[in-house]
Design a protein around this motif. Structure first.
Motif, short mmCIF file in Angstrom:
data_model
loop_
_atom_site.label_atom_id
_atom_site.label_comp_id
_atom_site.label_asym_id
_atom_site.label_seq_id
_atom_site.Cartn_x
_atom_site.Cartn_y
_atom_site.Cartn_z
N TRP A 43 8.22 0.54 3.97
CA TRP A 43 7.57 1.49 3.07
C TRP A 43 8.56 2.56 2.61
O TRP A 43 8.69 2.83 1.42
CB TRP A 43 6.36 2.15 3.76
CG TRP A 43 5.77 3.24 2.93
CD1 TRP A 43 4.85 3.11 1.94
CD2 TRP A 43 6.08 4.65 3.00
NE1 TRP A 43 4.56 4.34 1.38
CE2 TRP A 43 5.30 5.29 2.02
CE3 TRP A 43 6.94 5.40 3.79
CZ2 TRP A 43 5.37 6.68 1.81
CZ3 TRP A 43 7.01 6.78 3.59
CH2 TRP A 43 6.23 7.39 2.61
N GLU B 137 -1.83 11.00 6.35
CA GLU B 137 -3.29 10.98 6.47
C GLU B 137 -3.64 10.00 7.59
O GLU B 137 -3.19 8.86 7.59
CB GLU B 137 -3.94 10.53 5.16
CG GLU B 137 -3.88 11.58 4.08
CD GLU B 137 -4.61 11.17 2.80
OE1 GLU B 137 -5.23 10.08 2.76
OE2 GLU B 137 -4.54 11.95 1.84
N ASP C 209 1.06 4.59 2.05
CA ASP C 209 0.25 4.42 0.84
C ASP C 209 -1.24 4.41 1.20
O ASP C 209 -1.69 5.28 1.91
CB ASP C 209 0.68 3.16 0.06
CG ASP C 209 2.08 3.31 -0.51
OD1 ASP C 209 2.45 4.44 -0.89
OD2 ASP C 209 2.83 2.31 -0.57
N SER C 210 -2.00 3.42 0.74
CA SER C 210 -3.45 3.43 0.95
C SER C 210 -3.85 3.24 2.41
O SER C 210 -4.94 3.63 2.82
CB SER C 210 -4.12 2.37 0.08
OG SER C 210 -3.66 1.09 0.43
N SER C 211 -2.97 2.65 3.22
CA SER C 211 -3.29 2.46 4.64
C SER C 211 -3.17 3.75 5.44
O SER C 211 -3.83 3.91 6.46
CB SER C 211 -2.35 1.42 5.25
OG SER C 211 -2.52 0.18 4.60
N GLY C 212 -2.29 4.64 5.00
CA GLY C 212 -2.10 5.90 5.71
C GLY C 212 -1.25 5.74 6.96
O GLY C 212 -0.46 4.81 7.09
N ASN D 293 -4.42 15.39 8.14
CA ASN D 293 -4.03 15.48 6.74
C ASN D 293 -2.89 16.49 6.64
O ASN D 293 -3.07 17.61 6.18
CB ASN D 293 -5.21 15.90 5.87
CG ASN D 293 -4.92 15.77 4.39
OD1 ASN D 293 -3.95 15.14 3.99
ND2 ASN D 293 -5.76 16.39 3.58
N LYS E 37 2.42 9.51 -0.06
CA LYS E 37 1.50 9.34 1.06
C LYS E 37 2.07 8.28 1.98
O LYS E 37 2.24 7.11 1.57
CB LYS E 37 0.11 8.94 0.56
CG LYS E 37 -0.88 8.75 1.69
CD LYS E 37 -2.24 8.33 1.18
CE LYS E 37 -3.15 7.95 2.32
NZ LYS E 37 -4.38 7.34 1.84
#
Length: 184
Positions: free
Chosen positions: A45, A60, A30-33, A92, A27
């Protein structure tokens, strides 16, 4: 079952286990998109990932404020979004990596690329024996002569299965081999 047959069965199971465990899902951010909020360093990253043919990358993002454009190296460097190779706008977006080389993406919303919303997905060929054959569905927009040499890989040359499924499959294959060899 003769030893040769057992060895062939074991090798087939190991090849299947490697094939199943090979693909990873990354992704972006990661969690930040995929965003400009939070000063995400997409270069950093990407440098922490080991992208391989067969992997998938997921973008995302909030489709009201961002998009994903696949661009050439020159467009990536200059943040030029005027004529992208492809544009994705769902919020997405999943892209399967099908070949080696650099794959350049940026957000085409004015100012976003300049703010750092761009990523270079570099898929390095590990070795001719271990690597699957690439297809041309996602051909790199940069000729190999213009691509900087990859950093040396300090990882062990041993092929490591990714994820719990791969490890579990390898363990099952080993147990099956041991079971076959003890019941001969």
């Amino acid at each position: 079952m003769a030893f040769t047959e057992k060895a062939v069965v074991f090798l087939l199971m190991m090849m299947a286990a490697f094939h199943v465990s090979q693909a990873a899902v990354h992704k972006v951010g990661d969690s930040s998109g995929w965003t400009i909020i939070g000063n995400i360093d997409y270069k950093k990253w990407a440098a922490t990932k080991n992208f391989q043919v067969g992997d998938s990358i997921i973008f995302e993002y909030n489709a009201k404020f961002h998009n994903v454009m696949r661009v050439t190296h020159a467009m990536y460097k200059s943040c030029n979004a005027s004529s992208p190779l492809t544009t994705m706008t769902t919020g997405n977006d999943t892209i399967k990596i099908t070949n080696y080389g650099h794959h350049f993406f940026l957000c085409g919303i004015p100012g976003h690329c300049q703010a750092g919303q761009k990523v270079d997905i570099n898929v390095v060929k590990v070795s001719a024996a271990a690597a699957p054959t690439p297809t041309s569905a996602m051909a790199s927009p940069v000729p190999p002569a213009n691509v900087p040499a990859p950093s040396p890989n300090v990882a062990s040359p041993f092929i490591v299965a990714k994820g719990g499924v791969g490890v579990l499959t390898l363990a099952i294959a080993l147990v099956a081999f041991l079971t076959l060899s003890t019941h001969a």
